[in-house]
Design a protein around this motif. Structure first.
Motif, PDB file in Angstrom:
ATOM      1  N   ILE A 195     -54.283  29.188 -59.755  1.00 32.53           N
ATOM      2  CA  ILE A 195     -53.627  30.088 -58.791  1.00 32.53           C
ATOM      3  C   ILE A 195     -52.306  29.481 -58.339  1.00 32.53           C
ATOM      4  O   ILE A 195     -51.314  30.194 -58.121  1.00 32.53           O
ATOM      5  CB  ILE A 195     -54.547  30.362 -57.584  1.00 32.53           C
ATOM      6  CG1 ILE A 195     -55.834  31.048 -58.038  1.00 32.53           C
ATOM      7  CG2 ILE A 195     -53.834  31.236 -56.545  1.00 32.53           C
ATOM      8  CD1 ILE A 195     -56.842  31.303 -56.921  1.00 32.53           C
ATOM      9  N   PHE A 196     -52.271  28.163 -58.207  1.00 37.02           N
ATOM     10  CA  PHE A 196     -51.032  27.443 -57.851  1.00 37.02           C
ATOM     11  C   PHE A 196     -49.956  27.743 -58.897  1.00 37.02           C
ATOM     12  O   PHE A 196     -48.813  28.106 -58.562  1.00 37.02           O
ATOM     13  CB  PHE A 196     -51.326  25.941 -57.809  1.00 37.02           C
ATOM     14  CG  PHE A 196     -50.238  25.096 -57.206  1.00 37.02           C
ATOM     15  CD1 PHE A 196     -50.397  24.525 -55.956  1.00 37.02           C
ATOM     16  CD2 PHE A 196     -49.045  24.857 -57.886  1.00 37.02           C
ATOM     17  CE1 PHE A 196     -49.400  23.731 -55.392  1.00 37.02           C
ATOM     18  CE2 PHE A 196     -48.049  24.072 -57.342  1.00 37.02           C
ATOM     19  CZ  PHE A 196     -48.217  23.499 -56.088  1.00 37.02           C
ATOM     20  N   ILE A 197     -50.310  27.591 -60.178  1.00 34.44           N
ATOM     21  CA  ILE A 197     -49.362  27.827 -61.270  1.00 34.44           C
ATOM     22  C   ILE A 197     -48.945  29.298 -61.309  1.00 34.44           C
ATOM     23  O   ILE A 197     -47.754  29.617 -61.479  1.00 34.44           O
ATOM     24  CB  ILE A 197     -49.985  27.403 -62.616  1.00 34.44           C
ATOM     25  CG1 ILE A 197     -50.244  25.898 -62.625  1.00 34.44           C
ATOM     26  CG2 ILE A 197     -49.075  27.794 -63.780  1.00 34.44           C
ATOM     27  CD1 ILE A 197     -51.129  25.429 -63.766  1.00 34.44           C
ATOM     28  N   MET A 291     -51.333  22.540 -66.765  1.00 37.06           N
ATOM     29  CA  MET A 291     -50.493  23.382 -67.627  1.00 37.06           C
ATOM     30  C   MET A 291     -50.595  22.956 -69.082  1.00 37.06           C
ATOM     31  O   MET A 291     -50.594  23.805 -69.983  1.00 37.06           O
ATOM     32  CB  MET A 291     -49.035  23.344 -67.160  1.00 37.06           C
ATOM     33  CG  MET A 291     -48.786  24.132 -65.888  1.00 37.06           C
ATOM     34  SD  MET A 291     -47.069  24.609 -65.652  1.00 37.06           S
ATOM     35  CE  MET A 291     -46.281  23.010 -65.610  1.00 37.06           C
ATOM     36  N   ARG A 292     -50.686  21.651 -69.334  1.00 37.17           N
ATOM     37  CA  ARG A 292     -50.820  21.187 -70.717  1.00 37.17           C
ATOM     38  C   ARG A 292     -52.133  21.688 -71.342  1.00 37.17           C
ATOM     39  O   ARG A 292     -52.172  22.095 -72.508  1.00 37.17           O
ATOM     40  CB  ARG A 292     -50.747  19.659 -70.772  1.00 37.17           C
ATOM     41  CG  ARG A 292     -49.323  19.119 -70.613  1.00 37.17           C
ATOM     42  CD  ARG A 292     -49.239  17.649 -70.971  1.00 37.17           C
ATOM     43  NE  ARG A 292     -49.943  16.798 -70.025  1.00 37.17           N
ATOM     44  CZ  ARG A 292     -49.397  16.296 -68.926  1.00 37.17           C
ATOM     45  NH1 ARG A 292     -48.127  16.574 -68.635  1.00 37.17           N
ATOM     46  NH2 ARG A 292     -50.090  15.511 -68.119  1.00 37.17           N
ATOM     47  N   LYS A 296     -52.471  24.394 -74.430  1.00 31.31           N
ATOM     48  CA  LYS A 296     -53.256  24.036 -75.613  1.00 31.31           C
ATOM     49  C   LYS A 296     -54.204  25.173 -75.981  1.00 31.31           C
ATOM     50  O   LYS A 296     -54.379  25.515 -77.162  1.00 31.31           O
ATOM     51  CB  LYS A 296     -54.035  22.746 -75.344  1.00 31.31           C
ATOM     52  CG  LYS A 296     -54.753  22.203 -76.567  1.00 31.31           C
ATOM     53  CD  LYS A 296     -55.425  20.867 -76.262  1.00 31.31           C
ATOM     54  CE  LYS A 296     -56.118  20.315 -77.513  1.00 31.31           C
ATOM     55  NZ  LYS A 296     -56.756  18.997 -77.247  1.00 31.31           N
ATOM     56  N   ARG A 297     -54.830  25.779 -74.959  1.00 31.75           N
ATOM     57  CA  ARG A 297     -55.733  26.906 -75.204  1.00 31.75           C
ATOM     58  C   ARG A 297     -54.983  28.107 -75.782  1.00 31.75           C
ATOM     59  O   ARG A 297     -55.540  28.881 -76.566  1.00 31.75           O
ATOM     60  CB  ARG A 297     -56.422  27.316 -73.904  1.00 31.75           C
ATOM     61  CG  ARG A 297     -57.395  26.266 -73.357  1.00 31.75           C
ATOM     62  CD  ARG A 297     -58.243  26.833 -72.242  1.00 31.75           C
ATOM     63  NE  ARG A 297     -59.114  25.809 -71.663  1.00 31.75           N
ATOM     64  CZ  ARG A 297     -58.927  25.257 -70.471  1.00 31.75           C
ATOM     65  NH1 ARG A 297     -57.906  25.634 -69.719  1.00 31.75           N
ATOM     66  NH2 ARG A 297     -59.752  24.337 -70.022  1.00 31.75           N
ATOM     67  N   TYR A 305     -42.342  20.784 -70.995  1.00 29.45           N
ATOM     68  CA  TYR A 305     -42.372  21.870 -70.018  1.00 29.45           C
ATOM     69  C   TYR A 305     -43.163  21.380 -68.803  1.00 29.45           C
ATOM     70  O   TYR A 305     -44.346  21.066 -68.912  1.00 29.45           O
ATOM     71  CB  TYR A 305     -43.031  23.112 -70.614  1.00 29.45           C
ATOM     72  CG  TYR A 305     -42.952  24.348 -69.742  1.00 29.45           C
ATOM     73  CD1 TYR A 305     -41.936  25.276 -69.913  1.00 29.45           C
ATOM     74  CD2 TYR A 305     -43.899  24.586 -68.752  1.00 29.45           C
ATOM     75  CE1 TYR A 305     -41.868  26.419 -69.130  1.00 29.45           C
ATOM     76  CE2 TYR A 305     -43.840  25.712 -67.957  1.00 29.45           C
ATOM     77  CZ  TYR A 305     -42.821  26.625 -68.153  1.00 29.45           C
ATOM     78  OH  TYR A 305     -42.753  27.750 -67.367  1.00 29.45           O
ATOM     79  N   HIS A 306     -42.491  21.285 -67.672  1.00 31.45           N
ATOM     80  CA  HIS A 306     -43.133  20.813 -66.444  1.00 31.45           C
ATOM     81  C   HIS A 306     -43.085  21.916 -65.388  1.00 31.45           C
ATOM     82  O   HIS A 306     -42.486  22.971 -65.612  1.00 31.45           O
ATOM     83  CB  HIS A 306     -42.442  19.551 -65.946  1.00 31.45           C
ATOM     84  CG  HIS A 306     -42.404  18.467 -66.980  1.00 31.45           C
ATOM     85  ND1 HIS A 306     -43.525  17.781 -67.372  1.00 31.45           N
ATOM     86  CD2 HIS A 306     -41.377  17.977 -67.727  1.00 31.45           C
ATOM     87  CE1 HIS A 306     -43.202  16.902 -68.304  1.00 31.45           C
ATOM     88  NE2 HIS A 306     -41.903  16.998 -68.544  1.00 31.45           N
ATOM     89  N   PHE A 307     -43.679  21.646 -64.223  1.00 27.15           N
ATOM     90  CA  PHE A 307     -43.793  22.735 -63.246  1.00 27.15           C
ATOM     91  C   PHE A 307     -42.434  23.276 -62.817  1.00 27.15           C
ATOM     92  O   PHE A 307     -42.306  24.466 -62.541  1.00 27.15           O
ATOM     93  CB  PHE A 307     -44.596  22.301 -62.011  1.00 27.15           C
ATOM     94  CG  PHE A 307     -44.859  23.460 -61.090  1.00 27.15           C
ATOM     95  CD1 PHE A 307     -45.868  24.361 -61.364  1.00 27.15           C
ATOM     96  CD2 PHE A 307     -44.071  23.674 -59.964  1.00 27.15           C
ATOM     97  CE1 PHE A 307     -46.106  25.462 -60.540  1.00 27.15           C
ATOM     98  CE2 PHE A 307     -44.293  24.763 -59.133  1.00 27.15           C
ATOM     99  CZ  PHE A 307     -45.311  25.665 -59.420  1.00 27.15           C
ATOM    100  N   HIS A 308     -41.417  22.418 -62.747  1.00 26.42           N
ATOM    101  CA  HIS A 308     -40.101  22.942 -62.340  1.00 26.42           C
ATOM    102  C   HIS A 308     -39.589  23.972 -63.347  1.00 26.42           C
ATOM    103  O   HIS A 308     -38.817  24.864 -62.994  1.00 26.42           O
ATOM    104  CB  HIS A 308     -39.090  21.815 -62.192  1.00 26.42           C
ATOM    105  CG  HIS A 308     -37.767  22.283 -61.636  1.00 26.42           C
ATOM    106  ND1 HIS A 308     -37.622  22.654 -60.308  1.00 26.42           N
ATOM    107  CD2 HIS A 308     -36.562  22.486 -62.220  1.00 26.42           C
ATOM    108  CE1 HIS A 308     -36.380  23.039 -60.101  1.00 26.42           C
ATOM    109  NE2 HIS A 308     -35.713  22.952 -61.241  1.00 26.42           N
TER     110      HIS A 308
END
Length: 368
Positions: A195-197, A291-292, A296-297, A305-308
């Motif tokens: 939910i954060f993402i 996120m990683r 992958k899924r 690719y990071h949260f920013h």
């Protein structure tokens, strides 16, 4: 010793003898009031009487840089910026060694910045040079040097080791958002981070803004979020938002509003994303790890690719839907659209042909 009013501020000019008996001039500006200027003179006199006014030719570059940082920068900058400046203090000591402040000229500084640039990328060199430039202006105001030796310098840098940030294309953004929505409750352990993402993808909020989100900030009736603070990972508490423009009220899609409303049913904490198991809000490492696993899924390969980068994805999604940069800038908390355009200019190039094709078709339809 004299005080002069200059515009809305005051300046001080002091004539004195150094410990060798030589006449010196000291000049300082920027006092907000006459009383502040008088206090400065009194303090200067005290130092003078105790023979602790240093000689110009005795001050090392590194010692003045450290004193300048502790006096003018440290009290007003964030903890993250303090860490960067502490690194600068070490690097100034390394590259300038024991050089006297008065010994550094343009040629000397050019050689140093060129040496520094051999092992640093463009962004690092630019920020380091900016810090030096700011310090030099202060040294001139303090009467320790006469000229700005940083002017006309060519910045040298090495981008061989630069890490290129990855971005998702539109189909990957849509696949990620759809997966998050459909699988929120499939694994209770990942629900909070998912939910954060998702909040990042659908609002463009910064990491610290989402970390600091409280239930009082969410207007479920009108689908709005009030952003008036950020999260301090070091001190584990609230801190002011990044800029004045970061204080804002944003609209959110009803699907996110409903997901957050469902989340609230099981939460007693003030913070929306407080993790009772970890006893804290998720930090960037946790979110990036989630996120990683998520990518992958989905079969998405984006190692950098990071949260920013999610903020960039939000802009790409909004721009692809035809939303103008003024509206996007307000959602992001930028002071003006120029900041948004400069930051995400690569997106304009990416969509330019598509937008041009739409324009041409509409013009043809209008006049035929």
């Amino acid at each position: 010793m004299a005080i002069y009013k200059k515009g809305n501020s005051y300046e001080v000019r002091i004539s004195y003898k150094d410990i060798k008996g030589n006449y010196k001039q000291h000049h300082k500006t920027g006092f907000k009031s006459k009383e502040e200027a008088e206090d400065y003179i009194a303090n200067f006199k005290l130092k003078l009487s105790n023979n602790i006014i240093p000689l110009k030719d005795k001050i090392t570059f590194s010692s003045y840089f450290k004193e300048w940082y502790e006096t003018y920068k440290e009290p007003v900058i964030s903890d993250n910026t303090k860490r960067r400046y502490r690194t600068y203090i070490r690097e100034v000591k390394k590259y300038f060694n024991n050089k006297k402040l008065c010994e550094v000229n343009r040629k000397c500084y050019q050689l140093i910045i060129s040496d520094y640039g051999k092992t640093h990328v463009k962004t690092s060199v630019t920020k380091f040079d900016f810090a030096i430039k700011s310090m030099v202006k202060s040294a001139i105001l303090d009467g320790l040097i006469d000229t700005d030796f940083t002017k006309g310098i060519t910045l040298v840098y090495n981008d061989d080791n630069k890490i290129e940030v990855d971005y998702l294309n539109l189909s990957e953004i849509k696949a990620t958002v759809n997966y998050l929505i459909e699988n929120l409750k499939s694994s209770p352990k990942t629900t909070n981070n998912y939910i954060f993402i998702l909040t990042g993808f659908l609002t463009g909020m910064r990491l610290g803004e989402i970390q600091a989100l409280t239930w009082e900030d969410i207007d479920f009736e009108n689908n709005k979020i009030t952003i008036n603070k950020s999260w301090d990972d070091i001190n584990f508490g609230f801190k002011p938002p990044k800029t004045k423009a970061s204080n804002r009220v944003i609209d959110i899609p009803s699907i996110l509003s409903n997901i957050l409303k469902d989340k609230k049913k099981d939460k007693k904490d003030k913070l929306v994303f407080f993790n009772n198991t970890a006893h804290r809000v998720p930090v960037s490492q946790n979110i990036n790890k989630s996120m990683r696993r998520l990518f992958k899924r989905l079969g998405i390969s984006r190692n950098n690719y990071h949260f920013h980068s999610v903020r960039h994805s939000y802009v790409a999604l909004a721009y692809s839907l035809g939303i103008d940069f003024y509206t996007i800038s307000k959602q992001l908390g930028h002071a003006n659209p120029t900041t948004t355009i400069n930051t995400y200019s690569y997106l304009i190039e990416e969509f330019k042909q598509e937008q041009t094709d739409i324009l041409v078709k509409k013009l043809d339809k209008l006049f035929t």
